[in-house]
Design an enzyme around this catalytic site. Structure first.
Site, mmCIF file in Angstrom:
data_model
loop_
_atom_site.group_PDB
_atom_site.id
_atom_site.type_symbol
_atom_site.label_atom_id
_atom_site.label_comp_id
_atom_site.label_asym_id
_atom_site.label_seq_id
_atom_site.Cartn_x
_atom_site.Cartn_y
_atom_site.Cartn_z
ATOM 1 N N ARG A 114 8.308 -32.689 45.571
ATOM 2 C CA ARG A 114 7.663 -31.719 46.455
ATOM 3 C C ARG A 114 7.914 -32.007 47.942
ATOM 4 O O ARG A 114 7.194 -31.515 48.809
ATOM 5 C CB ARG A 114 6.163 -31.611 46.184
ATOM 6 N N LYS A 213 21.624 -23.143 70.616
ATOM 7 C CA LYS A 213 21.035 -22.888 69.301
ATOM 8 C C LYS A 213 19.600 -23.386 69.250
ATOM 9 O O LYS A 213 18.701 -22.689 68.746
ATOM 10 C CB LYS A 213 21.856 -23.541 68.191
ATOM 11 N N GLU A 223 12.907 -17.390 61.686
ATOM 12 C CA GLU A 223 13.797 -16.231 61.737
ATOM 13 C C GLU A 223 13.086 -14.907 61.478
ATOM 14 O O GLU A 223 13.481 -14.105 60.632
ATOM 15 C CB GLU A 223 14.968 -16.406 60.755
ATOM 16 N N ASN A 231 23.025 -14.913 63.748
ATOM 17 C CA ASN A 231 23.811 -14.377 62.634
ATOM 18 C C ASN A 231 24.904 -13.416 63.088
ATOM 19 O O ASN A 231 25.550 -12.779 62.233
ATOM 20 C CB ASN A 231 22.887 -13.673 61.640
ATOM 21 N N HIS A 234 28.113 -12.898 61.060
ATOM 22 C CA HIS A 234 27.879 -13.487 59.744
ATOM 23 C C HIS A 234 27.620 -12.453 58.650
ATOM 24 O O HIS A 234 27.789 -12.771 57.477
ATOM 25 C CB HIS A 234 26.708 -14.467 59.802
#
Length: 351
Positions: A114, A213, A223, A231, A234
């Site tokens: 986990r 970035k 996002e 993106n 992309h």
């Protein structure tokens, strides 16, 4: 180079990275410290890294090289290895490699027991300026890129530019495409500097790309809005990359090579839909075709690639959402594109 500090993790360079790693591991007293590599980094980077971090006790976990191996099946192999080697919730995984290793390793760590901690040590230019930064982890579903994953931040990212000396020029150019993207979406001055670069100058601009970035990710870690700008190129680029990965008669494209095509195509869409000038469109096309080989597309290729767009992760409510440019240095998100423009964009690339 100075370290980049954000709310999620720190990014260190060179000697500072070496010191930061040793200090962090000494302070946290992990039960086990595991190292994930692929066949290439096992051969070319493990030796130099063992001089940086001398306390490694476990044998590295080695996965096969290449995007085609960024799969759940590979994850199972790594989960099994961690379990068999006595990994527990107080273990940490160091990901030494390119984007496949940092993407997959981050996902494995985020899900094993986990969730255990991980540190990214990128060894390719692409991973240094893009894949290892920002917390996106995951694997491909068949040839469809990054369909399964989570956003989970590493504890640190450690940049050692000397690893770039192990790369061939084609791999360096793949990372250069992402650097150019940073200029296109956020900083025209940076774009202008990058188009003048030669291969020996890449190292000196790694930090600037990371800062761009990182600044975007800090504003929007999951996002929901502005991070989508990363993106650009992309949506079509990933579809092209997936198609060439799957097709037995096509030469597999590196990520940056496919994204370079995607940026020309989405540059055309930007000229048609969001006001970017023809002069800037021609500049973008010239820069990418001067740096990357032109790829041939048949009409059948184009039809299949367009059909693959429906799997893009930015899609919602049945709509294909694009990031497009208003001008070099300024991007906007969630643009709907008329279907007929896709073939026009390919025609512009091919002409």
């Amino acid at each position: 180079m100075e370290s980049v500090i954000n709310t999620a993790h720190e990014i260190h360079f060179g000697e500072l990275a070496k010191a930061a790693l040793q200090q962090y591991l000494n302070q946290n007293q992990y039960s086990k410290i595991f190292l994930l590599v692929d066949e290439n980094t096992n051969k070319h980077c493990l030796g130099p890294f063992s001089k940086i971090y001398t306390d490694q006790t476990e044998r590295p976990i080695v996965i096969k090289t290449g995007e085609i191996n960024k799969t759940i099946s590979t994850c199972v192999d790594v989960w099994d290895a961690l379990s068999n080697l006595g990994g527990d919730r107080k273990s940490i995984l160091l990901n030494l490699g390119g984007g496949v290793v940092t993407d997959l390793g981050g996902f494995v760590a985020s899900t094993f027991k986990r969730g255990i901690d991980f540190i990214n040590v990128p060894t390719t230019l692409l991973a240094m300026v893009d894949a290892s930064v920002g917390g996106k982890t995951g694997v491909d579903l068949g040839v469809l890129k990054n369909q399964v994953g989570v956003i989970n931040q590493p504890k640190m990212v450690l940049i050692f530019p000397e690893f770039l000396e192990t790369l061939e020029e084609r791999q360096l150019k793949s990372g250069y495409a992402e650097m150019l993207k940073h200029g296109l979406i956020a900083d025209k001055h940076y774009w202008n500097k990058l188009v003048q670069l030669n291969e020996s100058d890449y190292k000196s601009h790694i930090q600037e790309s990371i800062l761009i970035k990182n600044g975007v990710v800090e504003q929007d870690p999951t996002e929901q809005g502005v991070r989508k700008k990363l993106n650009f190129g992309h949506t079509l680029g990933h579809a092209i990359e997936s198609y060439f990965l799957e097709h037995p008669d096509k030469k597999t494209l590196l990520h940056g090579e496919a994204i370079a095509i995607g940026m020309i195509l989405e540059g055309y869409l930007s000229h048609q839909l969001t006001g970017m000038s023809r002069i800037e469109l021609e500049e973008i096309k010239k820069v990418f075709l001067n740096n990357y080989d032109k790829v041939s597309f048949t009409q059948e290729d184009i039809n299949i690639i367009i059909d693959l767009l429906k799997h893009d992760k930015k899609n919602s409510h049945g709509n294909i959402n694009f990031v497009l440019l208003e001008e070099i240095g300024s991007a906007i998100t969630d643009v709907k594109v008329p279907f007929n423009l896709f073939k026009e964009a390919f025609a512009y690339y091919i002409e």
